[in-house]
Write a protein that holds these residues in place. Structure first.
Motif, PDB file in Angstrom:
ATOM      1  N   THR A  77       6.339   5.142   7.684  1.00 50.34           N
ATOM      2  CA  THR A  77       5.915   3.896   8.210  1.00 50.34           C
ATOM      3  C   THR A  77       4.424   4.418   9.041  1.00 50.34           C
ATOM      4  N   GLY A  78       3.985   5.595   9.089  1.00 53.69           N
ATOM      5  CA  GLY A  78       2.815   6.044   9.715  1.00 53.69           C
ATOM      6  C   GLY A  78       1.358   6.024   8.603  1.00 53.69           C
ATOM      7  N   SER A  79       1.818   6.041   7.380  1.00 53.42           N
ATOM      8  CA  SER A  79       0.575   5.997   6.308  1.00 53.42           C
ATOM      9  C   SER A  79       0.438   4.740   5.695  1.00 53.42           C
ATOM     10  N   GLU A  80      -0.718   4.721   4.900  1.00 54.27           N
ATOM     11  CA  GLU A  80      -1.056   3.465   4.231  1.00 54.27           C
ATOM     12  C   GLU A  80      -0.715   3.484   2.757  1.00 54.27           C
ATOM     13  N   LEU A  81      -1.510   4.522   2.230  1.00 53.08           N
ATOM     14  CA  LEU A  81      -1.587   4.443   0.674  1.00 53.08           C
ATOM     15  C   LEU A  81      -0.298   5.318   0.312  1.00 53.08           C
ATOM     16  N   SER A  82       0.305   4.699  -0.578  1.00 53.66           N
ATOM     17  CA  SER A  82       1.336   5.366  -1.505  1.00 53.66           C
ATOM     18  C   SER A  82       0.799   6.334  -2.480  1.00 53.66           C
ATOM     19  N   TRP A  83       1.395   7.252  -2.698  1.00 54.46           N
ATOM     20  CA  TRP A  83       0.721   8.249  -3.558  1.00 54.46           C
ATOM     21  C   TRP A  83       1.745   8.968  -4.489  1.00 54.46           C
ATOM     22  N   LEU A  84       1.518   9.403  -5.834  1.00 53.80           N
ATOM     23  CA  LEU A  84       2.394  10.262  -6.710  1.00 53.80           C
ATOM     24  C   LEU A  84       1.743  11.397  -7.027  1.00 53.80           C
ATOM     25  N   ASN A  85       2.332  12.372  -7.422  1.00 57.01           N
ATOM     26  CA  ASN A  85       1.923  13.519  -7.930  1.00 57.01           C
ATOM     27  C   ASN A  85       1.619  13.228  -9.537  1.00 57.01           C
ATOM     28  N   CYS A  86       0.395  13.341  -9.916  1.00 54.66           N
ATOM     29  CA  CYS A  86       0.120  12.964 -11.323  1.00 54.66           C
ATOM     30  C   CYS A  86      -0.584  14.061 -12.031  1.00 54.66           C
ATOM     31  N   SER A 110     -15.991  -0.266  -9.238  1.00 56.23           N
ATOM     32  CA  SER A 110     -16.579  -1.558  -8.936  1.00 56.23           C
ATOM     33  C   SER A 110     -15.612  -2.382  -8.555  1.00 56.23           C
ATOM     34  N   SER A 111     -14.079  -2.227  -8.536  1.00 58.24           N
ATOM     35  CA  SER A 111     -13.003  -3.086  -8.169  1.00 58.24           C
ATOM     36  C   SER A 111     -13.207  -3.599  -6.542  1.00 58.24           C
ATOM     37  N   PRO A 112     -12.865  -4.589  -6.272  1.00 61.02           N
ATOM     38  CA  PRO A 112     -12.435  -4.952  -4.833  1.00 61.02           C
ATOM     39  C   PRO A 112     -11.875  -4.191  -4.218  1.00 61.02           C
ATOM     40  N   THR A 113     -10.633  -3.657  -4.786  1.00 57.88           N
ATOM     41  CA  THR A 113      -9.742  -2.655  -4.273  1.00 57.88           C
ATOM     42  C   THR A 113     -10.318  -1.726  -3.734  1.00 57.88           C
ATOM     43  N   CYS A 114     -11.388  -0.901  -4.566  1.00 62.65           N
ATOM     44  CA  CYS A 114     -11.751   0.267  -4.182  1.00 62.65           C
ATOM     45  C   CYS A 114     -13.072   0.118  -3.179  1.00 62.65           C
ATOM     46  N   THR A 115     -13.672  -1.095  -3.265  1.00 59.26           N
ATOM     47  CA  THR A 115     -14.915  -1.199  -2.343  1.00 59.26           C
ATOM     48  C   THR A 115     -14.595  -1.626  -1.060  1.00 59.26           C
ATOM     49  N   THR A 116     -13.497  -2.637  -0.866  1.00 57.92           N
ATOM     50  CA  THR A 116     -13.048  -3.263   0.401  1.00 57.92           C
ATOM     51  C   THR A 116     -11.766  -2.637   1.009  1.00 57.92           C
ATOM     52  N   LYS A 117     -10.842  -2.697   0.079  1.00 57.71           N
ATOM     53  CA  LYS A 117      -9.462  -2.501   0.716  1.00 57.71           C
ATOM     54  C   LYS A 117      -9.127  -1.090   1.159  1.00 57.71           C
ATOM     55  N   THR A 118     -10.091  -0.268   1.059  1.00 58.66           N
ATOM     56  CA  THR A 118      -9.862   1.249   1.372  1.00 58.66           C
ATOM     57  C   THR A 118     -10.456   1.501   2.839  1.00 58.66           C
ATOM     58  N   ARG A 119     -11.044   0.272   3.514  1.00 57.95           N
ATOM     59  CA  ARG A 119     -12.010   0.755   4.837  1.00 57.95           C
ATOM     60  C   ARG A 119     -11.062   1.485   5.853  1.00 57.95           C
ATOM     61  N   LEU A 187       4.635   9.929  -1.724  1.00 53.96           N
ATOM     62  CA  LEU A 187       4.822   9.297  -0.637  1.00 53.96           C
ATOM     63  C   LEU A 187       4.609   7.920  -0.692  1.00 53.96           C
ATOM     64  N   ILE A 188       5.549   6.907   0.215  1.00 58.77           N
ATOM     65  CA  ILE A 188       5.317   5.435   0.392  1.00 58.77           C
ATOM     66  C   ILE A 188       4.733   5.266   1.791  1.00 58.77           C
ATOM     67  N   GLY A 189       3.733   4.509   1.878  1.00 65.55           N
ATOM     68  CA  GLY A 189       3.046   4.293   2.941  1.00 65.55           C
ATOM     69  C   GLY A 189       3.505   2.827   3.418  1.00 65.55           C
ATOM     70  N   MET A 190       3.661   2.811   4.694  1.00 68.37           N
ATOM     71  CA  MET A 190       4.334   1.639   5.158  1.00 68.37           C
ATOM     72  C   MET A 190       3.695   0.937   6.418  1.00 68.37           C
ATOM     73  N   ASN A 191       2.449   1.221   6.686  1.00 66.24           N
ATOM     74  CA  ASN A 191       1.930   0.815   7.843  1.00 66.24           C
ATOM     75  C   ASN A 191       1.352  -0.594   7.687  1.00 66.24           C
ATOM     76  N   ARG A 192       0.442  -1.075   8.382  1.00 66.71           N
ATOM     77  CA  ARG A 192      -0.151  -2.265   8.504  1.00 66.71           C
ATOM     78  C   ARG A 192      -1.285  -2.389   7.433  1.00 66.71           C
ATOM     79  N   GLY A 193      -1.862  -1.268   7.112  1.00 69.90           N
ATOM     80  CA  GLY A 193      -3.124  -1.272   6.196  1.00 69.90           C
ATOM     81  C   GLY A 193      -2.751  -2.312   5.061  1.00 69.90           C
ATOM     82  N   SER A 194      -4.107  -2.698   4.331  1.00 68.12           N
ATOM     83  CA  SER A 194      -3.809  -3.781   3.298  1.00 68.12           C
ATOM     84  C   SER A 194      -3.166  -3.001   2.036  1.00 68.12           C
ATOM     85  N   LEU A 195      -3.234  -1.779   1.888  1.00 71.36           N
ATOM     86  CA  LEU A 195      -2.832  -1.145   0.521  1.00 71.36           C
ATOM     87  C   LEU A 195      -1.383  -0.497   0.807  1.00 71.36           C
ATOM     88  N   SER A 196      -0.860  -0.660   1.904  1.00 67.31           N
ATOM     89  CA  SER A 196       0.504  -0.321   2.169  1.00 67.31           C
ATOM     90  C   SER A 196       1.672  -0.889   1.690  1.00 67.31           C
TER      91      SER A 196
END
Length: 432
Positions: A77-86, A110-119, A187-196
């Motif tokens: 619950t303390g992280s935002e971005l979920s990630w997988l070992n790829c 160029s995606s808005p996900t990359c340009t704005t949601k990662t702030r 890891l699964i991110g569960m905080n209040r960030g837009s990408l959690s």
């Protein structure tokens, strides 16, 4: 969570109960297993906060991709971005293979996900040679992972499909504990960030209840309309829109206003608990951290008062060089033959509108495998965040045992109610 001392390979089983509200879905609830595994050393850490020095890693099994690939992810619950070992050449079965998934989509720069949601990322994203969005996540224990942002379909129990979920497909990194990290896929991110995960699911409320006596536990997404649940007391979430160097804007932040030991309120000004102009001094409720950490002056005041009230009741360890997990220097010797701890003064954390009582066995933690002569070693479950280089108060999950903890994002508040979490699991029809 207060776990018994068990062997490294032992497993404790928890249950994840999810109420989902998706368009075009008739499914109202789903139960998934959540595992808690004892580890010997730190596993995963949280960006912008102290490292996971706890002995337990919580994991949930999901399926990702098309066709589904089974993955095991740490719940945080303390992280935002979920990630997988790829990793391109998987060396363990804990890797996700994006090239085998027909629904996998890398995210371009160029995606808005990359340009704005990662702030709110700790480090800014960049553009790799293939013009794909590249992210590096660094953690407090000096470990890190890096790779590309992507999206794919997440599936709970192979039935509820969540298409287009954004995550990090990480193909490199450094770890403080490679052996343990190799047992999970990410890891699964569960905080209040837009990408959690919480934000991407559109869930405006979730709760959890952690038992302190057995292996039962509940995590619930959605509104908890449970007739047997006590009315919750709420404290508002603190939000600061202006970026500050030491303030985590997407954490679950509340306002600690004081601490009482038995009947004695620590003689500290309320201002010492408030964030300063840099953002240092915020109070975060975090299920991903085991114990509770206080800024130096507050910790010292609490330590001295607890020592005063337990004089003649507890025998101090008497070793100034012993500091448990780098931040907990108040430890005691307790006879190995003693089955029950003596009566101890409770510690109440005073929040705006809510009190959290820490009493009994939650006050002391038995250091696994450590003895001094014929005594076990127990340490006070509050630590000094200054020793960790953390400019914050962090309320860990050890002190949230047997409490229903609700994160109400719609109303920007956190609710608490004391409850027997093992009985809560039974009432919800979950297996013991």
């Amino acid at each position: 969570m207060d776990f018994p001392v068990i062997t490294t390979n032992s497993l404790l089983f928890f249950t994840l109960l999810i109420f989902l509200h998706y368009p075009n879905s008739c499914l109202s609830s789903l139960i998934l297993p959540l595992k808690a595994k004892l580890t010997q050393s730190p596993a995963v850490t949280t960006p912008n906060k102290l490292s996971f020095h706890h002995n337990v890693t919580l994991t949930v099994a999901l399926a990702v991709g098309s066709p589904p690939q089974q993955v095991t992810m740490v719940l945080d619950t303390g992280s935002e971005l979920s990630w997988l070992n790829c990793k391109k050449t998987p060396t363990t079965p804990s890797s996700f293979a994006p090239h085998l998934s027909t629904s996998y989509r890398p995210i371009p720069c160029s995606s808005p996900t990359c340009t704005t949601k990662t702030r709110d990322f700790t480090l800014p994203v960049s553009c790799d040679p293939n013009k794909l969005c590249h992210a590096i996540l660094s953690y407090a224990d000096a470990s890190s992972v890096e790779g590309n942002l992507a999206s794919d379909t997440y599936r709970f129990d192979n039935s509820v499909a969540l298409p287009g979920m954004v995550f990090g497909c990480m193909d490199s990194g450094s770890s403080s504990n490679p052996e343990e990290d190799s047992k999970t896929t990410g890891l699964i991110g569960m905080n209040r960030g837009s990408l959690s995960l919480v934000s991407q699911m559109g869930s405006r409320q979730f709760s959890y209840c952690i038992s302190g006596t057995d292996s039962s536990g509940v995590l619930l997404f959605g509104e908890a309309n449970l007739p047997w649940l006590k009315p919750l007391n709420y404290t508002p979430m603190i939000q600061i829109s202006t970026p500050l160097p030491y303030f985590d804007r997407v954490a679950y932040t509340v306002q600690l206003e004081g601490i009482r030991v038995a009947g004695t309120v620590l003689p500290l000004p309320k201002s010492i608990f408030e964030p300063d102009h840099t953002g240092a001094g915020q109070t975060m409720v975090d299920s991903g951290t085991q114990f509770t950490f206080l800024l130096g002056p507050v910790y010292t005041s609490l330590k001295n008062e607890f020592l005063r009230q337990t004089k003649g009741i507890l025998r101090p360890l008497g070793d100034p060089n012993f500091v448990f997990q780098g931040a907990m220097d108040l430890c005691y010797r307790v006879e190995l033959t003693r089955a029950v701890l003596p009566q101890l003064p409770s510690v109440n954390l005073l929040f705006r509108g809510v009190e959290m009582s820490v009493a009994g066995e939650k006050l002391l933690y038995k250091v696994p495998g450590l003895t001094r002569g014929s005594d076990s070693v127990y340490c006070f479950t509050f630590g000094n965040s200054d020793l960790l280089g953390v400019e914050a108060y962090v309320i860990g999950h050890h002190h949230q045992q047997n409490m229903w903890v609700e994160f109400d994002l719609a109303r920007s508040r956190v609710g608490l109610a004391e409850v027997r979490c093992d009985l809560a699991s039974q009432r919800l029809g979950l297996p013991p």
